[in-house]
Scaffold this active site. Structure first.
Site, PDB file in Angstrom:
ATOM      1  N   LYS A  73      19.824  67.737 -59.838  1.00 10.96           N
ATOM      2  CA  LYS A  73      18.677  66.942 -59.382  1.00 10.96           C
ATOM      3  C   LYS A  73      17.484  67.842 -59.042  1.00 10.96           C
ATOM      4  CE  LYS A  73      18.979  64.320 -55.511  1.00 10.96           C
ATOM      5  NZ  LYS A  73      17.880  64.628 -54.563  1.00 10.96           N
ATOM      6  N   SER A  74      17.725  68.906 -58.281  1.00  8.58           N
ATOM      7  CA  SER A  74      16.610  69.789 -57.881  1.00  8.58           C
ATOM      8  C   SER A  74      15.940  70.397 -59.111  1.00  8.58           C
ATOM      9  CB  SER A  74      17.128  70.927 -57.000  1.00  8.58           C
ATOM     10  OG  SER A  74      17.621  70.430 -55.788  1.00  8.58           O
ATOM     11  N   GLY A 113      12.740  62.515 -51.333  1.00  6.83           N
ATOM     12  CA  GLY A 113      12.079  63.486 -50.461  1.00  6.83           C
ATOM     13  C   GLY A 113      11.573  64.696 -51.236  1.00  6.83           C
ATOM     14  N   ARG A 146      10.899  59.516 -43.052  1.00  3.54           N
ATOM     15  CA  ARG A 146      11.241  60.943 -43.008  1.00  3.54           C
ATOM     16  C   ARG A 146      10.007  61.799 -42.682  1.00  3.54           C
ATOM     17  NH1 ARG A 146      14.943  62.315 -48.035  1.00  3.54           N
ATOM     18  NH2 ARG A 146      15.149  64.265 -46.864  1.00  3.54           N
ATOM     19  N   SER A 199      13.913  74.913 -45.437  1.00  2.13           N
ATOM     20  CA  SER A 199      13.710  73.814 -46.388  1.00  2.13           C
ATOM     21  C   SER A 199      13.108  74.313 -47.688  1.00  2.13           C
ATOM     22  CB  SER A 199      12.793  72.755 -45.769  1.00  2.13           C
ATOM     23  OG  SER A 199      12.353  71.873 -46.767  1.00  2.13           O
ATOM     24  N   ASP A 254      23.394  69.653 -48.428  1.00  2.00           N
ATOM     25  CA  ASP A 254      23.719  68.319 -48.963  1.00  2.00           C
ATOM     26  C   ASP A 254      25.216  68.039 -48.997  1.00  2.00           C
ATOM     27  OD1 ASP A 254      21.070  67.757 -49.328  1.00  2.00           O
ATOM     28  OD2 ASP A 254      21.036  68.353 -51.434  1.00  2.00           O
ATOM     29  N   LYS A 292      17.764  63.669 -43.223  1.00  2.00           N
ATOM     30  CA  LYS A 292      17.969  63.497 -44.671  1.00  2.00           C
ATOM     31  C   LYS A 292      17.745  62.021 -45.037  1.00  2.00           C
ATOM     32  CE  LYS A 292      18.605  67.663 -45.762  1.00  2.00           C
ATOM     33  NZ  LYS A 292      17.650  68.307 -46.672  1.00  2.00           N
ATOM     34  N   ARG A 332      22.499  61.737 -41.318  1.00  2.00           N
ATOM     35  CA  ARG A 332      23.847  61.956 -41.866  1.00  2.00           C
ATOM     36  C   ARG A 332      24.857  62.370 -40.807  1.00  2.00           C
ATOM     37  NH1 ARG A 332      22.131  64.697 -47.667  1.00  2.00           N
ATOM     38  NH2 ARG A 332      21.777  62.688 -48.662  1.00  2.00           N
ATOM     39  N   ARG A 353      24.707  60.052 -50.717  1.00  2.00           N
ATOM     40  CA  ARG A 353      25.792  61.041 -50.494  1.00  2.00           C
ATOM     41  C   ARG A 353      26.819  60.520 -49.490  1.00  2.00           C
ATOM     42  NH1 ARG A 353      24.017  64.971 -53.828  1.00  2.00           N
ATOM     43  NH2 ARG A 353      21.809  65.492 -53.691  1.00  2.00           N
TER      44      ARG A 353
HETATM   45  C1  S3P Z   1      16.070  69.982 -52.232  1.00  2.00           C
HETATM   46  C2  S3P Z   1      16.132  70.629 -51.033  1.00  2.00           C
HETATM   47  C3  S3P Z   1      16.958  70.182 -49.903  1.00  2.00           C
HETATM   48  C4  S3P Z   1      18.017  69.172 -50.321  1.00  2.00           C
HETATM   49  C5  S3P Z   1      17.477  68.140 -51.268  1.00  2.00           C
HETATM   50  C6  S3P Z   1      16.903  68.799 -52.511  1.00  2.00           C
HETATM   51  C7  S3P Z   1      15.177  70.494 -53.278  1.00  2.00           C
HETATM   52  O1  S3P Z   1      16.113  69.588 -48.925  1.00  2.00           O
HETATM   53  O2  S3P Z   1      18.555  68.539 -49.172  1.00  2.00           O
HETATM   54  O3  S3P Z   1      18.512  67.247 -51.653  1.00  2.00           O
HETATM   55  O4  S3P Z   1      15.299  70.066 -54.445  1.00  2.00           O
HETATM   56  O5  S3P Z   1      14.329  71.348 -52.970  1.00  2.00           O
HETATM   57  P1  S3P Z   1      15.377  70.491 -47.820  1.00  2.00           P
HETATM   58  O6  S3P Z   1      14.696  71.542 -48.535  1.00  2.00           O
HETATM   59  O7  S3P Z   1      14.399  69.617 -47.104  1.00  2.00           O
HETATM   60  O8  S3P Z   1      16.492  70.958 -46.917  1.00  2.00           O
END
Ligand code: S3P
Length: 432
Positions: free
Chosen positions: A20-21, A92, A120, A163, A315, A342, A346, A390
């Site tokens: 996903k990222s 997010g 959020r 983050s 996560d 999140k 969670r 999740r």
């Molecule tokens: C992500 C970073 C994480 C993760 C999210 C995806 C990203 O969040 O929890 O599911 O793709 O950069 P944070 O950076 O806010 O911890």
């Protein structure tokens, strides 16, 4: 969705979708690069499609096929002012990364999201960006974000909240800002943005100093497009891995999984718990670490995880909590404050749902304690998810051992893993 006990173990080769990222970044970065980019194995989940639609709405030429997309990027300043608000659903990552990118574009934009995303915190991204002179107004620190894009100034930015989303938002703002922006990341977090930008020939350098990372971006240098093969998602794999570990006679092979060391904490933690996991065919794809994972049923022991590792597996706490419930000794997971902000709170939901499943557990400050036992008597089979994908998938795995759990609002699974039920039932799971 109802998750029922399984007969026999989980066996086979389930297909895990793209990370996903990396999928979000595989739309954002090619859209502001120069040239054609073919992106294979991109995740087509709701979150990622919101990012994709955002760039289509800003005039980027994106062609979609079954399992790939083509993006024709026209450079750092080629995006057009969107005709309407940019709606980002539950995502997010899209909100924080786009806030950074759009604050340095020469037009106004508005970011909105669903009920959960609208609660959020967004000041965590607008505050560091305001140090670069970005003009972003939030509604009480949340969405909608009203962004008045303009030329920003390069400066030094220290990021104290662990983050990757905040770091990546600031990096994207810096790309279109003259001069050198120096980002001091006080906690190392997932580095997919840096890896991809290096591959796209950005003027970016990074060095590590203990737990800190210093990133320098010399802005206004155009990026060169490159094809991308998105590896499969370790966070999505983790549900299958734990499912196999806690059910006897299981044996799974998960192919092409991203094991980037900045987010492989779940593998380190499961190893500490005595999990039988093998890493085959380890290789680099677009400079990301990738391998095939083989996992077998295992006798797990409890473990103590400190705050440092939480940044490498933020996560994965919903699913490692399920593993801990079937270990032969207690577990303590420390320093989980970030879990509260999140897609849901969670930490509260893990505790609430584990208790309803009959598992003894407690939260003290931001630490989670889980005391496993041999048998569980379900107190209440309704699993509250607050529309968090999740939490839904983790308790679907819980159901394989303790019987019929009713997972509320399970459509949220579509935000990250639309094929979860099909793939899980294909290896012996029992979800309906
Ligand atoms: C992500 C970073 C994480 C993760 C999210 C995806 C990203 O969040 O929890 O599911 O793709 O950069 P944070 O950076 O806010 O911890």
């Amino acid at each position: 969705m109802i998750s029922s006990k399984i007969v026999g173990g989980l066996v086979g080769n389930p297909v895990i979708p793209g990370d996903k990222s990396i999928s979000h970044r595989s739309i954002i970065i090619p859209s502001i690069s120069n040239g054609n980019c073919e992106i294979n194995n991109i995740l087509k989940s709701e979150d990622v499609l919101h990012t994709l639609n955002a760039f289509k709405n800003m005039g980027v030429n994106i062609e979609e096929f079954e399992n790939k997309i083509l993006i024709n990027g026209k450079g750092l300043n080629s995006l057009k002012k969107p005709k309407k608000e940019i709606y980002l659903g539950n995502s997010g990552t899209s909100a924080r990364l786009l806030a950074g990118l759009l604050s340095s574009q020469n037009f106004k934009s508005v970011l909105t999201g669903d009920a959960s995303l609208s609660k959020r915190p967004m000041k965590r991204i607008s505050d560091p960006l305001s140090k670069m002179n970005a003009i972003i107004n939030t509604k009480n620190g949340c969405l909608p974000m009203y962004i008045e894009g303009q030329n920003l100034i390069s400066t030094n930015i220290e990021i104290s909240i662990p983050s990757a989303q905040i770091k990546s938002g600031v990096i994207l703002a810096a790309l279109n800002t003259s001069g050198i922006t120096k980002i001091i990341e006080n906690n190392i977090t997932r580095d997919h943005t840096e890896i991809m930008l290096e591959d796209f020939q950005a003027d970016i350098t990074f060095e590590k100093e203990g737990n800190k990372k210093i990133i320098k971006i010399n802005g206004k240098k155009e990026l060169t497009a490159k094809d991308i093969n998105v590896p499969s998602d370790l966070s999505s794999s983790a549900f299958f891995i734990v499912g196999a570990l806690i059910n006897k006679n299981s044996n799974l092979i998960l192919k092409n999984i991203n094991i980037n060391p900045s987010r492989n904490g779940i593998l380190i933690a499961l190893n500490k718990m005595g999990a039988n996991i093998k890493f085959n065919n380890t290789r680099k794809v677009n400079n990301e670490d990738v391998c095939d994972i083989e996992v077998q049923s295992s006798e797990l022991k409890g473990c103590e995880l400190d705050e440092d590792i939480s940044k490498l597996m933020i996560d994965e706490y919903p699913i490692i909590s399920i593993a801990a419930a079937f270990a032969n000794s207690p577990s303590i997971f420390r320093g989980l404050s970030e879990l509260r902000v999140k897609e849901s709170d969670r930490l509260s939901l893990i505790q609430h749902n584990l208790k309803n499943c009959g598992v003894s557990c407690e939260v003290q400050d931001d630490d989670l304690y889980i005391y496993p036992s041999k048998e569980y008597n379900v107190v209440n089979p309704n699993i509250k998810t607050d529309f968090d994908h999740r939490i839904a998938m983790a308790f679907a795995i819980m159901g394989t051992r303790i019987g019929s759990l009713i997972i509320e609002d399970s459509l949220s699974i579509n935000t990250s893993f639309p094929t979860f039920i099909k793939e899980f039932n294909g290896i012996g799971g029992n979800l309906s």
